[in-house]
Structure formats: C-alpha cells, structure tokens
Design a protein around this motif. Structure first.
Motif, mmCIF file in Angstrom:
data_model
loop_
_atom_site.group_PDB
_atom_site.id
_atom_site.type_symbol
_atom_site.label_atom_id
_atom_site.label_comp_id
_atom_site.label_asym_id
_atom_site.label_seq_id
_atom_site.Cartn_x
_atom_site.Cartn_y
_atom_site.Cartn_z
ATOM 1 N N GLY A 155 0.816 -1.203 0.000
ATOM 2 C CA GLY A 155 0.000 0.000 0.000
ATOM 3 C C GLY A 155 0.850 1.253 0.000
ATOM 4 N N GLU A 156 0.219 2.337 -0.312
ATOM 5 C CA GLU A 156 0.875 3.649 -0.371
ATOM 6 C C GLU A 156 0.130 4.624 0.531
ATOM 7 O OE1 GLU A 156 3.683 4.359 -2.114
ATOM 8 O OE2 GLU A 156 3.746 2.245 -2.697
ATOM 9 N N GLY A 157 0.775 5.698 0.899
ATOM 10 C CA GLY A 157 0.126 6.734 1.708
ATOM 11 C C GLY A 157 -0.337 6.180 3.039
ATOM 12 N N LYS A 158 -1.599 6.407 3.376
ATOM 13 C CA LYS A 158 -2.131 5.951 4.664
ATOM 14 C C LYS A 158 -2.254 4.428 4.731
ATOM 15 C CE LYS A 158 -7.016 6.452 3.497
ATOM 16 N NZ LYS A 158 -8.252 7.116 3.835
ATOM 17 N N ASN A 159 -2.186 3.754 3.598
ATOM 18 C CA ASN A 159 -2.271 2.297 3.549
ATOM 19 C C ASN A 159 -0.903 1.612 3.603
ATOM 20 O OD1 ASN A 159 -5.080 2.471 3.273
ATOM 21 N ND2 ASN A 159 -4.918 2.677 1.073
ATOM 22 N N LYS A 160 0.159 2.411 3.707
ATOM 23 C CA LYS A 160 1.525 1.877 3.725
ATOM 24 C C LYS A 160 1.746 1.002 4.943
ATOM 25 C CE LYS A 160 6.301 3.510 3.314
ATOM 26 N NZ LYS A 160 6.946 2.645 4.235
ATOM 27 N N ASP A 161 2.409 -0.142 4.746
ATOM 28 C CA ASP A 161 2.755 -1.030 5.851
ATOM 29 C C ASP A 161 3.807 -0.365 6.739
ATOM 30 O OD1 ASP A 161 1.114 -2.764 4.517
ATOM 31 O OD2 ASP A 161 2.691 -4.175 3.943
ATOM 32 N N ILE A 162 3.717 -0.639 8.016
ATOM 33 C CA ILE A 162 4.690 -0.124 8.977
ATOM 34 C C ILE A 162 5.387 -1.347 9.567
ATOM 35 C CG2 ILE A 162 5.011 1.203 11.096
ATOM 36 C CD1 ILE A 162 2.238 2.552 10.173
ATOM 37 N N ASN A 163 6.694 -1.445 9.335
ATOM 38 C CA ASN A 163 7.476 -2.622 9.709
ATOM 39 C C ASN A 163 8.568 -2.257 10.697
ATOM 40 O OD1 ASN A 163 6.195 -4.339 7.622
ATOM 41 N ND2 ASN A 163 7.237 -2.947 6.228
ATOM 42 N N ASN A 164 8.819 -3.136 11.666
ATOM 43 C CA ASN A 164 9.821 -2.834 12.685
ATOM 44 C C ASN A 164 11.218 -2.672 12.092
ATOM 45 O OD1 ASN A 164 9.896 -5.818 12.377
ATOM 46 N ND2 ASN A 164 11.341 -5.745 14.076
ATOM 47 N N TRP A 165 11.558 -3.374 11.028
ATOM 48 C CA TRP A 165 12.899 -3.282 10.459
ATOM 49 C C TRP A 165 13.107 -1.988 9.669
ATOM 50 C CZ3 TRP A 165 9.145 -6.694 8.890
ATOM 51 C CH2 TRP A 165 8.686 -6.569 7.590
ATOM 52 N N GLU A 166 12.051 -1.225 9.459
ATOM 53 C CA GLU A 166 12.170 0.055 8.747
ATOM 54 C C GLU A 166 12.122 1.253 9.687
ATOM 55 O OE1 GLU A 166 10.139 -1.332 4.539
ATOM 56 O OE2 GLU A 166 8.892 -0.335 6.021
ATOM 57 N N ILE A 167 11.853 1.009 10.960
ATOM 58 C CA ILE A 167 11.754 2.104 11.937
ATOM 59 C C ILE A 167 13.159 2.430 12.424
ATOM 60 C CG2 ILE A 167 10.868 2.806 14.185
ATOM 61 C CD1 ILE A 167 8.503 0.929 13.696
ATOM 62 N N GLU A 168 13.480 3.709 12.404
ATOM 63 C CA GLU A 168 14.813 4.137 12.869
ATOM 64 C C GLU A 168 14.803 4.431 14.334
ATOM 65 O OE1 GLU A 168 16.174 7.323 10.437
ATOM 66 O OE2 GLU A 168 15.696 6.258 8.620
#
Length: 152
Positions: free
Chosen positions: A139-152
């Motif tokens: 997904g894009e925008g508000k539907n974008k996945d949020i993943n722990n390996w991408e969080i800084e």
C-alpha cells in the motif's frame, strides 16, 4: 450646519462595499485551499506515528522476554506471550508475573487491527508489521505497511 454633520455621520457609519467583501472571501478561499489539505493529512500521519511507537514498545517487551527466557516467543505463541504465559511450544522458563507490556494488554494498531508477528522473522530475529489503514499487505500513503525493520 446640522445637515452637514448628519451627512458626515452617514459617511463614517456606512458598511463594507461589495468589492471589499468579495476580496475578503477570495482571501479566505485561498487560505482554505492552502491549509485544509495539510490538516486533512495530519490524522493519518498521527496514526502512522502511533503505530511506530507501539511497535517500538513491543520490541522493548520482546527484548525483556528474551532476557528472562532465552528466546523470543514463537510465531505460534505470538505477541500474546507478552501478556499471558504461553501454554504451547517451548514454554518460557522465567515468564515475568504480570507480563511484559504496561497495563497487561496487547495493543492493536491505530486502525484496530492486530500487529503481525513472525519469529523467526524474514528480516531479523522477529518481524512486527501493521498493514496500515486498509489492513492488507502493501500500500501507499495511509495504507503503507509499517514494519519494525524500517523504523529508525
């Protein structure tokens, strides 16, 4: 003399002209077109930020779990192992009474869905994901996945 004074008072007390009102309306319209889009995106950005904070808190709880028990909960045990002692798979040796999350409650993502947990993960020892507003992968925008390996 009195007539001159009445005429002067009428000139001072007259209202806005139609052109003055139109100018004000146009200015308000321009301001609205510039400001409203920024305000409309704010709730989605706030929800994405909250999901990142939740994931970080769950990661901290997972690290404490591993510190006490030597391993992370399995995918089968899931994140529920952070609030209830697992009864399947490799049972924890030193599960902390009361669990590993504040309030003894597993958070849902800001859209009301469960966080997805894999252990071992595809991107590390474990993966934690929120699928965003639409609740489906990608997904894009508000539907974008949020993943722990991408969080800084």
């Amino acid at each position: 003399m009195n007539t001159k004074k009445n005429t002067q008072q009428r000139m001072n007390s007259r209202g806005f002209t139609l052109i003055e009102l139109m100018v004000v309306i146009v200015i308000l319209g321009i301001l609205a077109t510039l400001i409203v889009p920024n305000i409309m995106d704010a709730p989605d950005e706030a929800k994405q930020a909250k999901a990142k904070v939740d994931i970080s808190a769950v990661e901290t709880a997972l690290k404490m779990y591993k510190l006490h028990n030597g391993t992370y909960p399995t995918t089968e045990q899931g994140l529920l192992a952070l609030v209830e002692a697992p009864t399947t798979g490799q049972l924890p040796k030193n599960w902390k009474e009361g669990g590993y999350l504040e309030k003894g409650k597993l958070p849902k993502d800001p859209w009301g869905n469960d966080y997805i947990y894999l252990s071992p993960g595809l991107h590390g020892e474990y993966d934690i994901t929120s699928y965003g507003a639409d609740g489906v992968p990608e997904g894009e925008g508000k539907n974008k996945d949020i993943n722990n390996w991408e969080i800084e």
